[in-house]
Design a protein around this motif. Structure first.
Motif, short mmCIF file in Angstrom:
data_model
loop_
_atom_site.label_atom_id
_atom_site.label_comp_id
_atom_site.label_asym_id
_atom_site.label_seq_id
_atom_site.Cartn_x
_atom_site.Cartn_y
_atom_site.Cartn_z
N PHE A 37 26.24 70.51 58.92
CA PHE A 37 27.05 70.12 58.81
C PHE A 37 28.15 69.86 57.87
O PHE A 37 29.56 69.60 58.50
N LEU A 38 28.01 69.36 56.82
CA LEU A 38 28.51 68.87 55.79
C LEU A 38 29.14 70.04 55.35
O LEU A 38 31.30 69.52 54.95
N GLY A 39 28.92 71.02 54.84
CA GLY A 39 29.37 72.35 54.87
C GLY A 39 30.71 72.80 56.01
O GLY A 39 31.92 73.21 55.59
N HIS A 40 30.73 72.34 56.95
CA HIS A 40 31.68 72.96 57.83
C HIS A 40 32.93 71.90 58.07
O HIS A 40 33.78 72.03 58.36
N GLU A 64 23.54 65.87 43.97
CA GLU A 64 23.78 67.27 43.25
C GLU A 64 23.84 68.14 45.01
O GLU A 64 24.15 69.53 44.58
N ARG A 65 23.08 68.18 45.44
CA ARG A 65 23.13 69.59 47.11
C ARG A 65 24.76 69.22 47.63
O ARG A 65 24.96 70.00 48.35
N GLN A 69 27.79 72.06 48.27
CA GLN A 69 28.50 72.12 49.96
C GLN A 69 29.08 71.84 49.75
O GLN A 69 30.28 71.79 51.21
N THR A 70 30.06 71.44 49.37
CA THR A 70 31.37 71.03 49.17
C THR A 70 32.35 71.73 48.09
O THR A 70 31.96 72.03 47.44
N PHE A 76 33.85 62.23 48.24
CA PHE A 76 33.19 61.33 48.82
C PHE A 76 32.74 60.08 47.67
O PHE A 76 33.14 59.75 46.88
N ALA A 77 32.75 58.69 48.85
CA ALA A 77 33.28 57.44 48.84
C ALA A 77 31.91 57.11 48.70
O ALA A 77 31.52 56.53 50.13
N PRO A 78 30.81 56.10 48.02
CA PRO A 78 29.93 55.90 48.52
C PRO A 78 30.16 54.38 48.17
O PRO A 78 30.15 54.16 48.36
#
Length: 219
Positions: A37-40, A64-65, A69-70, A76-78
C-alpha cells in the motif's frame, strides 16, 4: 498569485495514514497487498501522517523499511502524543531513521496550558526538527506568538515559521471548498513557505481523492 514549479515543490498534500484495505479498488489496485500500500500511495501523493507513533513507537527497522518504500522527496509527519510518557529522546532517535523522508512532527497536547511542559518539550527536541503543535485545550489560545522559528500551531496559516501544517478534518469537501483552500494556500507557496496538508481518513477513498484534486487546483 500563481504557483510555479519551484513553489509546488514545497507543497506536501496527503492523508492521515495509508493502511486502509477499504481504499481498494478506488485508490489502490484491486489486487494490491497491504504490504504494498505505501509504495502505491507514494506514487501518487508526497506526504502522509504517521499516526501509529503516537500510540506505540515502532522498532528501528520499521522506520527504515518505510523510508525505503518511498521515493526521494516524500515526507512522513510522525505523531508525538504528549498524553503518553514516551521518552522524547527515543522518539526523535527513531523518527530520524526516516532520513530525508522525515517531515514535521505533530505534537498532540491535550493538557491545559503549562509553560513548563512546552519549554521541556521544545528543549528536548533538536531545534532543526520542525514541530506542529496540535493543542486540544482552549487555554493554549494565543500561544503561537511564543513559539520558536521551528514550530507552528496546526492550522495557523498566519504563523511566522517557514512552514505551515493544515489538517482538514471536516469532510465532505466539494469543489468549492477545495478551490477555497487552494486560494488560501497559493500565496504561501508563492512566498516560498513549505505547506503540509492532510485530509482525514474515511472508509471510502475520499481523502486521497480530495488530496489529488487539491494538487490539481494548485498545479
Amino acid at each position: 498569485m500563481t504557483a510555479t514549479s519551484a513553489s509546488l515543490a514545497r507543497l506536501y498534500v496527503g492523508t492521515s495514514g495509508w493502511s486502509y484495505p477499504s481504499w481498494k479498488p478506488g485508490f489502490y489496485p484491486a489486487d494490491a497487498k497491504p504490504a504494498d500500500f505505501l509504495g502505491h500511495y507514494a506514487q501518487r501523493l508526497r506526504a502522509v501522517e504517521l499516526n501509529t507513533t503516537g500510540y506505540r513507537l515502532p522498532a528501528e527497522g520499521q522506520f527504515e523499511r518505510w523510508a525505503a518504500q518511498t521515493p526521494p522527496g516524500f515526507q512522513f509527519a510522525p505523531k508525538l502524543n504528549a498524553f503518553r510518557s514516551t521518552d522524547v529522546g527515543t522518539f526523535e532517535e527513531r523518527v530520524r531513521l526516516l532520513g530525508d523522508r522525515l517531515g514535521p512532527v505533530r505534537a498532540l497536547i491535550g493538557y491545559a496550558r503549562d509553560e513548563g511542559l512546552l519549554s521541556l518539550l521544545l528543549g528536548s527536541i533538536d531545534p532543526e526538527l520542525r514541530i506542529a503543535f496540535d493543542f486540544r485545550h482552549g487555554s493554549w489560545e494565543g500561544v503561537e506568538t511564543e513559539l520558536p522559528a521551528n514550530a507552528v500551531r496546526v492550522d495557523d496559516l498566519a504563523a511566522a515559521a517557514p512552514f505551515r501544517y493544515v489538517r482538514l478534518r471536516e469532510p465532505p469537501y466539494d469543489e468549492s471548498a477545495l478551490r477555497g483552500w487552494a486560494d488560501r494556500l497559493r500565496p504561501l507557496l508563492a512566498e516560498k513557505v513549505d505547506v503540509y496538508v492532510f485530509f482525514k481518513h474515511e472508509d471510502e477513498p475520499t481523502a486521497p481523492a480530495y488530496a489529488e484534486r487539491l494538487l490539481e487546483l494548485l498545479a
